[in-house]
Design an enzyme around this catalytic site. Structure first.
Site, PDB file in Angstrom:
ATOM      1  N   CYS A 116      13.734  34.789 -10.397  1.00 39.17           N
ATOM      2  CA  CYS A 116      14.469  36.014 -10.713  1.00 39.17           C
ATOM      3  C   CYS A 116      15.168  35.955 -12.069  1.00 39.17           C
ATOM      4  CB  CYS A 116      15.466  36.307  -9.607  1.00 39.17           C
ATOM      5  SG  CYS A 116      14.722  36.120  -7.985  1.00 39.17           S
ATOM      6  N   HIS A 254      20.837  40.472 -11.486  1.00 41.46           N
ATOM      7  CA  HIS A 254      19.630  40.439 -10.659  1.00 41.46           C
ATOM      8  C   HIS A 254      19.952  41.100  -9.316  1.00 41.46           C
ATOM      9  CE1 HIS A 254      16.366  39.286  -8.219  1.00 41.46           C
ATOM     10  NE2 HIS A 254      16.971  38.287  -7.609  1.00 41.46           N
ATOM     11  N   ASN A 284      14.873  43.385  -3.584  1.00 38.70           N
ATOM     12  CA  ASN A 284      14.837  42.300  -4.574  1.00 38.70           C
ATOM     13  C   ASN A 284      13.416  42.187  -5.128  1.00 38.70           C
ATOM     14  OD1 ASN A 284      14.633  39.820  -5.865  1.00 38.70           O
ATOM     15  ND2 ASN A 284      15.811  38.700  -4.338  1.00 38.70           N
TER      16      ASN A 284
HETATM   17  N1  ACO Z   1      18.461  41.497  11.217  1.00 39.74           N
HETATM   18  C1  ACO Z   1      19.381  41.332  12.149  1.00 39.74           C
HETATM   19  N2  ACO Z   1      20.052  40.184  12.342  1.00 39.74           N
HETATM   20  C2  ACO Z   1      19.744  39.160  11.543  1.00 39.74           C
HETATM   21  C3  ACO Z   1      18.771  39.256  10.523  1.00 39.74           C
HETATM   22  C4  ACO Z   1      18.105  40.499  10.372  1.00 39.74           C
HETATM   23  N3  ACO Z   1      17.157  40.703   9.453  1.00 39.74           N
HETATM   24  N4  ACO Z   1      18.684  38.102   9.872  1.00 39.74           N
HETATM   25  C5  ACO Z   1      19.574  37.279  10.446  1.00 39.74           C
HETATM   26  N5  ACO Z   1      20.207  37.927  11.456  1.00 39.74           N
HETATM   27  C6  ACO Z   1      21.271  37.410  12.324  1.00 39.74           C
HETATM   28  C7  ACO Z   1      21.221  35.900  12.435  1.00 39.74           C
HETATM   29  O1  ACO Z   1      20.339  35.475  13.448  1.00 39.74           O
HETATM   30  C8  ACO Z   1      22.652  35.580  12.753  1.00 39.74           C
HETATM   31  O2  ACO Z   1      22.894  35.837  14.107  1.00 39.74           O
HETATM   32  P1  ACO Z   1      23.867  34.881  14.972  1.00 39.74           P
HETATM   33  O3  ACO Z   1      25.216  35.030  14.305  1.00 39.74           O
HETATM   34  O4  ACO Z   1      23.778  35.468  16.319  1.00 39.74           O
HETATM   35  O5  ACO Z   1      23.294  33.517  14.819  1.00 39.74           O
HETATM   36  C9  ACO Z   1      23.437  36.605  11.958  1.00 39.74           C
HETATM   37  O6  ACO Z   1      22.518  37.702  11.727  1.00 39.74           O
HETATM   38  C10 ACO Z   1      23.938  36.089  10.621  1.00 39.74           C
HETATM   39  O7  ACO Z   1      22.855  35.437   9.965  1.00 39.74           O
HETATM   40  P2  ACO Z   1      23.031  34.796   8.552  1.00 39.74           P
HETATM   41  O8  ACO Z   1      21.744  34.136   8.156  1.00 39.74           O
HETATM   42  O9  ACO Z   1      24.292  33.994   8.535  1.00 39.74           O
HETATM   43  O10 ACO Z   1      23.230  36.113   7.679  1.00 39.74           O
HETATM   44  P3  ACO Z   1      23.837  36.239   6.236  1.00 39.74           P
HETATM   45  O11 ACO Z   1      25.079  36.998   6.282  1.00 39.74           O
HETATM   46  O12 ACO Z   1      23.822  34.945   5.497  1.00 39.74           O
HETATM   47  O13 ACO Z   1      22.767  37.196   5.561  1.00 39.74           O
HETATM   48  C11 ACO Z   1      20.993  37.085   3.986  1.00 39.74           C
HETATM   49  C12 ACO Z   1      21.439  36.748   5.390  1.00 39.74           C
HETATM   50  C13 ACO Z   1      21.032  38.586   3.822  1.00 39.74           C
HETATM   51  C14 ACO Z   1      19.586  36.576   3.799  1.00 39.74           C
HETATM   52  C15 ACO Z   1      21.977  36.420   2.991  1.00 39.74           C
HETATM   53  O14 ACO Z   1      22.139  35.052   3.301  1.00 39.74           O
HETATM   54  C16 ACO Z   1      21.521  36.546   1.578  1.00 39.74           C
HETATM   55  O15 ACO Z   1      21.357  37.617   1.049  1.00 39.74           O
HETATM   56  N6  ACO Z   1      21.335  35.418   0.878  1.00 39.74           N
HETATM   57  C17 ACO Z   1      20.918  35.408  -0.486  1.00 39.74           C
HETATM   58  C18 ACO Z   1      19.489  35.754  -0.547  1.00 39.74           C
HETATM   59  C19 ACO Z   1      19.020  35.944  -1.963  1.00 39.74           C
HETATM   60  O16 ACO Z   1      19.757  36.301  -2.838  1.00 39.74           O
HETATM   61  N7  ACO Z   1      17.757  35.703  -2.155  1.00 39.74           N
HETATM   62  C20 ACO Z   1      17.135  35.922  -3.378  1.00 39.74           C
HETATM   63  C21 ACO Z   1      17.284  34.807  -4.332  1.00 39.74           C
HETATM   64  S1  ACO Z   1      16.298  34.835  -5.740  1.00 39.74           S
HETATM   65  C22 ACO Z   1      14.711  35.083  -5.373  1.00 39.74           C
HETATM   66  O17 ACO Z   1      14.460  35.794  -4.588  1.00 39.74           O
HETATM   67  C23 ACO Z   1      13.501  34.542  -5.926  1.00 39.74           C
END
Ligand code: ACO
Length: 330
Positions: A116, A254, A284
């Site tokens: 990214c 980004h 993204n």
């Molecule tokens: N829908 C519903 N519930 C979900 C989902 C979903 N799609 N995904 C996870 N959950 C649940 C999990 O199972 C968890 O449930 P639990 O509490 O019962 O165990 C709860 O939601 C929280 O899960 P987390 O993984 O802790 O969720 P988080 O708040 O961290 O959000 C996310 C996840 C959106 C992926 C976040 O971590 C994020 O955006 N991270 C950065 C990602 C990023 O920027 N990526 C790009 C980088 S650069 C590139 O792409 C090349």
């Protein structure tokens, strides 16, 4: 080639987005998720998905052709093509070969894989080539992340979209690139990766069975490091330009997650109304996200000549990259 110029200016730009949309409601039918969760945790409502006849090279070529036209140039004017992508047309040859063929270019070309951060990386590299005597460099960030996203992994399937953004950089004594910062921390290589399909783990029935050709992400770790990387890199860049966040007219982060964007902007003391954010509509798009957000705002008149624009990306590697540019709209 001509007399050495002291700098670079963006003289043309273009964007390409697939027609096909994948909404949160569509995802609700495919995986265990819901619109409210996705919007609250990511800020994303829909993404664009490449159709069967589209690929990274077709999107890149559409954006690139628009940029060349906008610059008032023809393909023979382009001295170098750089394509930033993590979703290449195929492993060999590089994506630039396919894009150059489509655009009618015969100049040199190569790809950059900086995830990214790719668009800012190629902006810096392209500007350096102009200072070495080239006249026009075409830089394109293009991705079809839908092709490497595991449709069964709800942690990533909600995030990614497809698209491309391109810029023609032209030699200019009125330099638009005021300062930049590039970095990579390879100790974090595993937190965002496609593990299979390279020399370490070549494609086999076992790698396919293990879903190793899809993007794997440790979301919370990426999140934590992303905010830190964007803030530090943006600060270094502003310092190198001898200025601070108060001089930034537009912040173009980004587009990975609205919470990362808001958190980074708050720490940099950049108010929300000066952030360019389109993640709700496109998700993204990795190396395409910064140029799509920037050029959308240029085209609708928000970004005006003379505005100072801070670009900042982070991605797999873990790479980061920031650049402070002065928009000239030449
Ligand atoms: N829908 C519903 N519930 C979900 C989902 C979903 N799609 N995904 C996870 N959950 C649940 C999990 O199972 C968890 O449930 P639990 O509490 O019962 O165990 C709860 O939601 C929280 O899960 P987390 O993984 O802790 O969720 P988080 O708040 O961290 O959000 C996310 C996840 C959106 C992926 C976040 O971590 C994020 O955006 N991270 C950065 C990602 C990023 O920027 N990526 C790009 C980088 S650069 C590139 O792409 C090349």
């Amino acid at each position: 080639m001509g007399a050495l110029a002291s700098g670079a200016a963006i003289t043309g730009w273009g964007v390409a987005l697939p027609e096909q949309r994948l909404t949160n409601a569509d995802l609700e039918r495919l995986i265990d998720t819901n619109d409210a969760w996705i919007v609250e945790r990511t800020g994303i409502s829909e993404r664009r998905i490449a159709g069967p006849d589209e690929s990274t090279a077709t999107l890149a070529s559409t954006a690139g052709a628009a940029a060349i036209k906008r610059a008032g140039l023809t393909p023979s004017d382009i001295d170098l093509l750089i394509v930033a992508t993590v979703t290449p047309e195929q492993p060999v040859p590089h994506t630039g070969a396919f894009v150059g063929e489509r655009l009618g270019l015969s100049c040199g070309s190569f790809d950059i894989n900086a995830a990214c951060s790719g668009f800012v990386y190629e902006l810096v590299v392209g500007a350096a080539m102009l200072r070495s005597g080239m006249r026009h460099v075409l830089v394109i960030g293009a991705e079809t992340l839908s092709r490497i996203t595991d449709p069964e992994d709800r942690g990533t399937a909600i995030l990614f979209g497809d698209g491309a953004g391109a810029a023609v950089l032209s030699a200019s004594d009125n330099d638009s690139l005021l300062a930049w910062d590039l970095g990579c921390d390879g100790s974090a290589a595993d937190i965002l990766a496609v593990p299979a399909g390279g020399s370490r783990l070549p494609a086999s029935a076992a790698t396919v069975e293990a879903r190793g050709h899809y993007l794997k992400m440790q979301g919370q770790e990426v999140f934590r490091r992303a905010v830190r990387a964007v803030v530090e890199s943006a600060r270094v860049t502003l310092e190198r330009a001898g200025t601070d966040a108060s001089a930034v007219d537009w912040f173009v982060p980004h587009q990975a997650n609205i919470r990362i964007i808001e958190s980074a902007a708050a720490r940099l003391a950049i108010p929300p109304e000066r952030c360019l954010v389109n993640i709700a509509r496109f998700g993204n798009t990795s190396s395409a996200s910064i140029p799509i957000a920037l050029f959308e705002a240029v085209d609708d008149g928000r970004v005006k000549p003379g505005d100072r624009v801070l670009l900042s990306g982070f991605g797999a590697g873990m790479t980061w990259a920031s650049a402070l540019i002065e928009w000239r709209g030449e």
